[in-house]
Design a protein around this motif. Sequence first.
Motif, PDB file in Angstrom:
ATOM      1  N   CYS A   1      53.415  68.692  41.763  1.00  0.00           N
ATOM      2  CA  CYS A   1      54.871  68.788  42.119  1.00  0.00           C
ATOM      3  C   CYS A   1      55.228  70.113  41.561  1.00  0.00           C
ATOM      4  O   CYS A   1      56.427  70.536  42.039  1.00  0.00           O
TER       5      CYS A   1
ATOM      6  N   ARG B   1      47.939  63.276  50.060  1.00  0.00           N
ATOM      7  CA  ARG B   1      47.443  64.665  50.206  1.00  0.00           C
ATOM      8  C   ARG B   1      45.859  64.787  50.210  1.00  0.00           C
ATOM      9  O   ARG B   1      45.247  65.819  49.840  1.00  0.00           O
TER      10      ARG B   1
ATOM     11  N   PHE C   1      56.962  64.164  45.922  1.00  0.00           N
ATOM     12  CA  PHE C   1      55.801  64.838  46.017  1.00  0.00           C
ATOM     13  C   PHE C   1      54.497  63.916  45.756  1.00  0.00           C
ATOM     14  O   PHE C   1      53.820  63.778  46.591  1.00  0.00           O
TER      15      PHE C   1
ATOM     16  N   ASN D   1      55.323  74.518  45.980  1.00  0.00           N
ATOM     17  CA  ASN D   1      56.695  74.603  46.558  1.00  0.00           C
ATOM     18  C   ASN D   1      57.303  75.970  47.116  1.00  0.00           C
ATOM     19  O   ASN D   1      56.867  76.953  46.292  1.00  0.00           O
TER      20      ASN D   1
ATOM     21  N   GLN E   1      53.622  61.374  48.691  1.00  0.00           N
ATOM     22  CA  GLN E   1      52.813  61.805  49.878  1.00  0.00           C
ATOM     23  C   GLN E   1      51.564  61.788  49.815  1.00  0.00           C
ATOM     24  O   GLN E   1      50.794  62.380  48.689  1.00  0.00           O
TER      25      GLN E   1
ATOM     26  N   ARG F   1      55.747  72.992  50.355  1.00  0.00           N
ATOM     27  CA  ARG F   1      57.020  72.200  50.542  1.00  0.00           C
ATOM     28  C   ARG F   1      58.034  73.209  50.577  1.00  0.00           C
ATOM     29  O   ARG F   1      58.308  73.747  49.503  1.00  0.00           O
TER      30      ARG F   1
END
Length: 567
Positions: free
Chosen positions: A379, A566, A561, A383, A564, A483
């Motif tokens: 996380c 991955r 994050f 981004n 989700q 993201r």
Amino acid sequence: CSPVILTSDASCDVRAGKINLPEFIVKCPAHCKETKQRVYGTGVFASISSICNAAIHSGVITNAGGKVIVKKMAGQNIYKGTNSNGVRSLSLPKWRESFAVHVGKPKKGVIYPSTLDYIPSRPTYETEALLPCPSLFPPSPCPSAYDPEPKSYPNPIPKPLPRCSRGTAAPENIGTGENYCKVDLAFLMDGSWSIGKRRFKIQKDFLAEVAQTINVGVAGPMMGVIQDDPITEISLKSYSSSRDVKAAVDKITQKGGQSNVGKALSYINKLYFSDATGNRGSAPNVVVVLVDGWPTDKVEEASRLARESGINIFFVTIEGPDENEKHNLVEANFVDKAVCRTNGFFSLPVSSWFGLRKAVQPLVKRVCDTDRLVCSKTCLNANDIAFVIDGSSSVGTGNFRTVLQFVANVTREFEISDTDTRVGAVQYTYEQRLEFAFGQYNNKAELLNAIKRINYWSGGTSTGAAITYAAEQLFSKSKPNKRKIMIVITDGRSYDDVRAPALAVHRQGVIAYSIGIAWAAQDELEYIATDPDKEHSYFVDEFDNLYKYVPKIIQNICQEFNSQPRN
């Protein structure tokens, strides 16, 4: 080699996963907080966390140190990062083992050992010359030549290494199928015509020996093979023993063609690591790329997308290009561009095909060193974050500096680089101004200085137009797999409509946060924020209270994050 003995007096960097006991007690020294040893989770911590800093984070001890009881437990699906007692813990997806810390008062009837067997986390990484140790994994590892900090490896210089006292050869299997080497491991073979049949056979022998060395099994490593046609030769779920993998490798035939490594990595990223092919989810995804000379296509973009999907990439390059051949490279420095860190850990050059067998054990030790496979995106480094900052006349110079401090405080929590989190900023009044774009500043110090240098503009408040401008100037240039996060900071009602621009960026996949101060309109903040509003919209009465929302924003970004998939 003799095991390293750690007395119950621990050092700040000792991690729970390196002590093979279900419950034990340690004495932490003072000032561990200043060492900034990493902690993953809150309350329950991943076993790669520092025991002492986890104890400070939990409030079990203070920074003055003290005794701590450590109790191991099963791995968790999610570890949430928080800021507590001056220690910032990080978020982490699934990990194989956890622990909790308690006040170090011995329980009645429980005998705690006075010494603890401690497994060093940094094995020696030499390309050709290895210590002839009888065992390189628990319970009797060789001493480490590297600093134990798992995050930073700036071209380390090996210390003199002690030789093992016993002269017995290393056993054929250095894996046991146990969880310490629980990885989903895929090999990308070089099947191009340029290597010839003899070298292709050497490559297959290498893979067979790797399978034997790691001891394939459902409780430990699973192994698959892809040829760079690309085509799946062996899926992760095909075989659950080294013998079966070896037999399947022997049947692989050379496909020929060019060495399309980039194309093959894209194939692996999209199709290989799936539930249908045997991806377990609880094990790190690892790809080892074998390439003779150099790839015939570009690898940087495909590798980056694979890493951002959670795949750890290693490169084994055999007989790489010499000085006279480097002009033939499709992509210069392709290995450094493909791996996540240019420290030598993820790349293993072999000078000759006939020396490939010597690379088996160094490679296996690296892919099984799961503490260093926290290289896929988290996380904090996945981004593109855009700050949309109100520069209207109602803010004022002093308050504007407070807003910039808030922006800096949020930014400081992330890992900043062109391949990690990127930050951009827009200031707006009636008009809009791009202060800096994604990737314009690729290290944290430069970025924080750029934030500090933003000049207050003064004017009206057109928040809707500013959101549209940010979408055009920043998010249109976002990288795939990043993201997209927008943080809008405003102190008043907008002169234009915010609903349509906000809905447009939401549809583009942007996660929008709204931060309202003083006279900001609650209905507009809710329109701007991604649903649910209560997790993405915040309001403060005064600018000086902005700092309170830094940890809440970071925590929410990490929670979303980690929820989700991955893989």
